[in-house]
Design an enzyme around this catalytic site. Structure first.
Site, PDB file in Angstrom:
ATOM      1  N   GLU A 116       4.096   1.606 -10.010  1.00 32.60           N
ATOM      2  CA  GLU A 116       4.539   2.538 -11.043  1.00 32.60           C
ATOM      3  C   GLU A 116       5.960   3.038 -10.773  1.00 32.60           C
ATOM      4  OE1 GLU A 116       1.731   5.728 -10.991  1.00 32.60           O
ATOM      5  OE2 GLU A 116      -0.014   4.406 -11.038  1.00 32.60           O
TER       6      GLU A 116
ATOM      7  N   HIS B 225       5.964   4.579  -7.020  1.00 29.01           N
ATOM      8  CA  HIS B 225       4.709   4.551  -6.291  1.00 29.01           C
ATOM      9  C   HIS B 225       4.195   3.115  -6.386  1.00 29.01           C
ATOM     10  CE1 HIS B 225       4.619   8.960  -7.724  1.00 29.01           C
ATOM     11  NE2 HIS B 225       5.155   8.904  -6.515  1.00 29.01           N
TER      12      HIS B 225
ATOM     13  N   HIS C 118      -4.287   9.327  -6.426  1.00 31.42           N
ATOM     14  CA  HIS C 118      -4.505   7.957  -6.877  1.00 31.42           C
ATOM     15  C   HIS C 118      -3.896   6.959  -5.900  1.00 31.42           C
ATOM     16  CE1 HIS C 118      -4.017   4.918 -10.457  1.00 31.42           C
ATOM     17  NE2 HIS C 118      -5.148   4.738  -9.802  1.00 31.42           N
TER      18      HIS C 118
ATOM     19  N   HIS D 173      -0.449   8.743  -4.241  1.00 31.34           N
ATOM     20  CA  HIS D 173       0.417   9.682  -4.949  1.00 31.34           C
ATOM     21  C   HIS D 173      -0.457  10.635  -5.755  1.00 31.34           C
ATOM     22  CE1 HIS D 173      -0.125   6.126  -7.535  1.00 31.34           C
ATOM     23  NE2 HIS D 173      -0.068   6.952  -8.569  1.00 31.34           N
TER      24      HIS D 173
ATOM     25  N   HIS E 114      -9.877  13.716 -16.774  1.00 33.66           N
ATOM     26  CA  HIS E 114      -8.556  13.272 -17.213  1.00 33.66           C
ATOM     27  C   HIS E 114      -8.634  11.759 -17.393  1.00 33.66           C
ATOM     28  CE1 HIS E 114      -4.322  12.209 -17.073  1.00 33.66           C
ATOM     29  NE2 HIS E 114      -3.971  13.470 -17.061  1.00 33.66           N
TER      30      HIS E 114
END
Length: 438
Positions: free
Chosen positions: A344, A368, A338, A374, A295
């Site tokens: 974010e 976050h 992550h 998260h 990803h």
């Protein structure tokens, strides 16, 4: 100039173009910006969004030809908008954990709130006077701004409608913006917001830092992500019934002021330049993704970026997660777990976000912050870990992030809000330790 539903709005194409538009043929001077006497006895007025001596590729300014200059206004007095805050409140102790808010209830008497009074600050970082950081707000309004206008001297405003269309009248013309589209109003541009669909809600990024621009494409090449041609700037338009009181509300250094004007500030008959409000339809975004494995980083979904003084580390990125195909092999397809230097803030316009299919609702938000872990909740992890990896279309969804190098500080109102989800962390509580030693 009108906001009726039947109006057909015209636009100019491009991002940061040298636009030129006149509502009356012949109103735009030719060959010079400030002739001794402008056509039709209009007043030339320059609006500079950057310093005069900024490099040519960064310089933003427009010339406006108006029936009266902006200096024609009464004295300013203080105006109270206690819910719209500027910069980080350093007295707030920010919990070092993921935070999430359900969609907030509309305020009592929302029908009496216009866009100015309907803004509620959720969090902020940086400092408007130092020209760094951003403020993140929600707006909830039920009344159009009629003879009232807003001037924000602290930052440009990126507005993301979530419920209800908005019609944004600016000095340069009119933009009709529906959920799924965004509008960017430069710092200092006078504007007002009408609500043709009634009650409206949405998100705002108030950018104190460097102006938003298109990100560099690097090895992607000359086309992709948000293409410049898909941005739309207004054509010149002015209010013909200009006379009569207007109330000007100015945001200046984190404080609000109001002054009366004897006529409409939307009196620009012609204009040219490369500083302009623009709108963008996110359905035109060209998504880029892996077609083999893994990803890729969410930065490939960046629509606009406000750079900082550190290359590659943005003051703010505006990132979207629109409908797209997932086709990777042997890959956990939702975003991975992550911990991030960047902070974010996420919102959801419609549909579901694939990493939080149950608890994240349109009109809600999550935070976050820097180095806060998260990732997918238990349901998303289990489903993705055992999914048949055939091509899969994520459809009918639009999530977004305001991502910043600076830590977001929620307001006391946001931390005490009944919309704060105190059970957010429970979505990871069921993740087990499945380790098996061969």
């Amino acid at each position: 100039m009108t906001s009726s539903q039947a109006t057909q709005y015209l636009y100019q194409s491009g991002f940061g173009n040298e636009y030129a538009s006149e509502a009356v043929p012949g109103a735009l001077p030719q060959g010079r910006n400030s002739p001794q006497r402008a056509p039709m006895d209009l007043y030339p007025e320059q609006l500079s969004g950057t310093a005069f001596t900024a490099p040519r590729q960064d310089n933003r300014r427009s010339w406006l030809y108006r029936r009266q200059p902006s200096v024609v206004a009464g004295r300013y007095v203080r105006y109270e908008q206690p819910h719209w805050q500027t910069g980080a409140d350093r007295s707030v102790a920010v919990p070092p954990e993921p935070l999430r808010w359900h969609p907030a209830e509309f305020p009592d008497k929302v029908d009496e709130l216009d866009f100015v009074d309907g803004v509620r600050t959720m969090m902020a970082n940086g400092d408007a006077d130092a020209q760094i950081g951003v403020g993140v707000h929600m707006y909830m309004a039920g009344r159009s701004m009629e003879r009232r206008a807003l001037i924000n001297a602290d930052g440009e405003m990126l507005i993301v409608p979530q419920q209800g269309r908005i019609v944004v009248t600016t000095e340069m013309g009119v933009l009709d913006v529906k959920p799924g589209e965004i509008v960017l109003v430069p710092r200092g541009v006078v504007f007002k917001v009408a609500l043709p669909d009634g009650v409206s809600r949405g998100y705002i990024c108030e950018n104190y830092g460097a102006q938003f621009r298109l990100p560099e494409l690097g090895p992607i090449g000359s086309n992709g992500l948000a293409n410049a041609r898909d941005f739309q700037a207004p054509v010149a338009a002015f209010e013909h019934e200009a006379q009569g009181r207007y109330d000007l509300v100015k945001k200046f250094g984190g404080h609000f002021w109001t002054a009366p004007a004897s006529s409409s500030p939307f009196n620009v008959v012609a204009w040219h330049g490369n500083l302009a409000p623009i709108k963008y339809d996110t359905t035109h975004f060209m998504t880029i993704g892996s077609i083999s494995f893994d990803h890729p980083d969410p930065s490939i979904f960046t629509v606009l970026t406000s750079p900082s003084d550190t290359p590659g580390t943005a003051n703010c990125d505006f990132v979207i997660f629109p409908p797209r195909w997932l086709v990777m092999e042997d890959t956990f397809r939702p975003p991975w777990y992550h911990r991030n230097l960047m902070s974010e803030f996420m919102g959801l316009v419609y549909g579901e976000y694939d990493a939080k299919p149950g608890g994240f609702k349109p009109g809600g938000a999550s935070l976050h912050n820097c180095m806060v872990p998260h990732g997918p909740d238990e349901e998303a992890f289990e489903k993705a870990s055992h999914a048949d990896l055939k091509p899969h279309k994520l459809d009918n969804t639009l999530a977004f992030m305001f991502e910043s190098r600076y830590r977001f500080v929620p307001t006391q109102a946001a931390l005490n809000s009944p919309a704060l989800d105190h059970a957010y962390a429970d979505c990871w509580a069921g993740l087990k330790d499945p380790f098996k030693k061969d």
